[in-house]
Structure formats: C-alpha cells, structure tokens
Design a protein around this motif. Sequence first.
Motif, PDB file in Angstrom:
ATOM      1  N   UNK A 141      23.770  27.048  27.948  1.00 38.13           N
ATOM      2  CA  UNK A 141      24.461  27.664  29.190  1.00 38.13           C
ATOM      3  C   UNK A 141      25.440  29.052  28.923  1.00 38.13           C
ATOM      4  N   UNK A 142      26.082  29.014  27.887  1.00 32.79           N
ATOM      5  CA  UNK A 142      26.855  30.114  27.274  1.00 32.79           C
ATOM      6  C   UNK A 142      26.046  31.149  26.447  1.00 32.79           C
ATOM      7  N   UNK A 143      24.976  30.966  26.227  1.00 29.91           N
ATOM      8  CA  UNK A 143      24.009  32.218  25.479  1.00 29.91           C
ATOM      9  C   UNK A 143      24.671  32.025  24.175  1.00 29.91           C
ATOM     10  N   UNK A 144      24.952  30.797  23.451  1.00 34.11           N
ATOM     11  CA  UNK A 144      25.838  31.042  22.121  1.00 34.11           C
ATOM     12  C   UNK A 144      25.144  29.994  21.207  1.00 34.11           C
ATOM     13  N   UNK A 145      25.734  29.925  19.985  1.00 34.00           N
ATOM     14  CA  UNK A 145      25.477  28.494  19.177  1.00 34.00           C
ATOM     15  C   UNK A 145      26.179  27.404  19.341  1.00 34.00           C
ATOM     16  N   UNK A 146      25.887  26.136  19.079  1.00 39.91           N
ATOM     17  CA  UNK A 146      26.573  25.003  19.190  1.00 39.91           C
ATOM     18  C   UNK A 146      27.712  25.109  18.313  1.00 39.91           C
ATOM     19  N   UNK A 147      27.742  25.805  17.207  1.00 38.68           N
ATOM     20  CA  UNK A 147      28.645  25.965  16.240  1.00 38.68           C
ATOM     21  C   UNK A 147      29.774  26.994  16.755  1.00 38.68           C
ATOM     22  N   UNK A 148      29.769  27.489  17.862  1.00 36.13           N
ATOM     23  CA  UNK A 148      30.781  28.351  18.114  1.00 36.13           C
ATOM     24  C   UNK A 148      31.997  27.402  18.754  1.00 36.13           C
ATOM     25  N   UNK A 149      33.227  28.218  19.210  1.00 36.95           N
ATOM     26  CA  UNK A 149      34.058  27.576  20.069  1.00 36.95           C
ATOM     27  C   UNK A 149      33.868  27.404  21.476  1.00 36.95           C
ATOM     28  N   UNK A 150      32.993  26.176  21.607  1.00 37.40           N
ATOM     29  CA  UNK A 150      32.530  26.253  23.011  1.00 37.40           C
ATOM     30  C   UNK A 150      33.735  26.071  24.008  1.00 37.40           C
TER      31      UNK A 150
END
Length: 391
Positions: free
Chosen positions: A258-267
């Motif tokens: 949903x955030x168009x990022x990687x799961x390792x990011x600071x979600x």
Amino acid sequence: GSASDAVTAQNAAIATIDQNIVVLNAARIDLARRGQLAALVSAEQQDRTALANVIAAHRTTIAEADAAISQHSEASADVARLRSLAASARSLNEAMADCLHLEAQSGAAEAALAQGREAAARASVELMPLETQLADLDSKIADAQRERAEADRHASAISAALSQLATHIHEDDTDCPVCGTQFEPGALKALADAAASGSDHRLAQADDALESLRATRPALSDEIRRLRGIVAAVDGLDRTARAAADAVTDARASIAETLATTPESDLAALAAARSRDADTALAAAEVALEPLSANAAAATEQRSSVAADLDDLIARDSQSGTRLARYQAEDKACADRIAARNLSNATIGEIEARLTAERERGEDARGRLGRLTEAASSATADVQREQAALD
C-alpha cells in the motif's frame, strides 16, 4: 376632321403626362418609403447591436457563473477524494497498529518458545532417571504382588492345616498329635494358635510392602506426565510462533504494498506521515471549499435569473432580426421598382420637381384640350348648319 384629330392627339398627350405623373409619384412614394425604411433599418440595427451587447454580457455572466459552479464542483470532488484518502490513511494506520500488536504477539510467542525449549531440555534431563525409577518401581510392585500372592497362598494352606489340627487339640491336651511331644496342659493349644497367627502376620507384611510401593507410584507417574507435557508443549509453541511470524510477515507485506515500499522499511513512520499529510491536505481543501460554496450558491441563483433574461433577449433579437429582414426586403422591392422606372439615380427633390413640371404640363394640355374641343365643336356645328342649308 383635323379638329377632331387634334383633340385625339391632345388626349393622348394628356394620358402620357398622367402616366408620367403616376410613375413619378410612385417613385416618389418608394423613395420616401426607402428613407423611412433606412431609418427603421438603422434603428433596428442599433437595437440589435445593443441587444447583442447585452446578450454577450449575459452569456459572459453565465459563463462566469458556470465557471464558479464548475470550480466548486471540482473542489467538492477534490474534498471527497481527499476524504477517501484520509480514511484510507487512517485505516492504514489502524492496520499498522494491528501489525505492531501482531509483532508483539510474535515476540511473546518466540520468547515463550525459547522458554519452552529451555524447560523441555531441563525436563528431558529430569525425565530419563524418573522413567528408569518408574520402571524399577513397576518391577518392584510386580515382585511385591508375587510375594503377596505367595504369602496369601501359604497363609491359606497353613490356616487350613491348623484349622484341621485345631479340631483335635483342646486346652487340656498335652501330647502333640503330629510329633508326640509332651506339653503342659494348654501349651499345645497356645502353640497351635501362635502358628496360625504367624502365617497371618507374613501376609499382612506382604500387603503393607505392596501398598507402600503402590503409594509412591502416582506422584512419580504424575511428575513424569508433567515433564512429558513440558517436552510435548514445544511443538505447540513452535506452531504458534511460526503462525505469529507468518501473520507479521503477511501484514507488513500488505502495508508495504500500500505504501509502495519494502517490508523492511519503517512502515509505522511512513503510515503515520501519510495519515498526517492526508489530514493536512483535507483540512486545507475544506477551508478552501467554504468560500467556493458561497460563490457557487450565488452563481447558481444569478445564472437562473440571467438565463431567464437571456431567453427573453434572444427572443427579442429574433423578432428584431425578423423585422430587419422584412424592412430590408421591402427596401429592396422599392429599389427594384425605382430601377424598373429608370429612376435609380434620381433624388426625391428631382422627382418632385419633375412632378411639378408634369402637372403644369398636364394643366396646360387640359387647357389646350378645352380650346381644341370648343374649336372642334364649333367646326362641327358649322358643318351641320352648312349641311342643313344644302338640304
């Protein structure tokens, strides 16, 4: 004859003059009408120009009103879009909170698994000697059961023999019926009773030993069962930990997508920032919408009024156009008639001058016709008298 011919010629001349007067008078009327029509056409054109300006102004007003209404509609749509985005961002924040809760649960499950494994390791160490001890105890219990059965069998045999012997021994008997030994009166009976009692004592000891062994087994068995439960619980803790970890992985993957990022990011930070930005944009759009709403309401009311006036103005312009076309057609018809009379270049003053001249010629011609008529009548009378004299 010549007088009569003169009268006829004069009448023809008068007819020509009258015809010229009719033609000139019709031309004068057409020219005068063209002058009137020119004024009417000019006035109508001026009215149409004024109407066109007013119509254009009304259409400009309507266009401006439509622009205000459209601007409000676009702003309303933008607010609706931003509200949807803000709601989605809040939902994402809630999903992130759920994910954090799942992470906490996963951490607790991992800790429980680690503790369970440590406990299982300790239980396994404790379990081996206890299982050996239980096997030894069961073996002892089996031996005690056999011993007790043997004691019971022996006691039963002795009891039966003594019971049979006791029927032959009385208190005053002194000779043993088995070996013939002499005893004091009553002693032989006492010895027989003691032998029976000794057999019962062995059986009681066997019972006590068996019960003592059996009494220790439940606690030992319960402890082994408890330790085995600790060892077996590791599998359940492992499944729980893996399920919790998988739930965290799935949740983070969904949020990251949903955030168009990687799961390792600071979600969590990204989700919170998105929610803040969405709320800020929505608040700004709602503030901007308020004056646009008022403008759109006023524009809608103004448009309704101006549109009604515009319809009336267009109808008036159409009527004016119809009149103008009629005036222009009539003017053309006048011009065509004037041209047909070969008077296209003549002015109304020139025509009126010619009319005056023709009328004067007509009066002169009619005066001459009167004289000619009198002369012809006199000549006729003379002829009639001469004829009468000859008769």
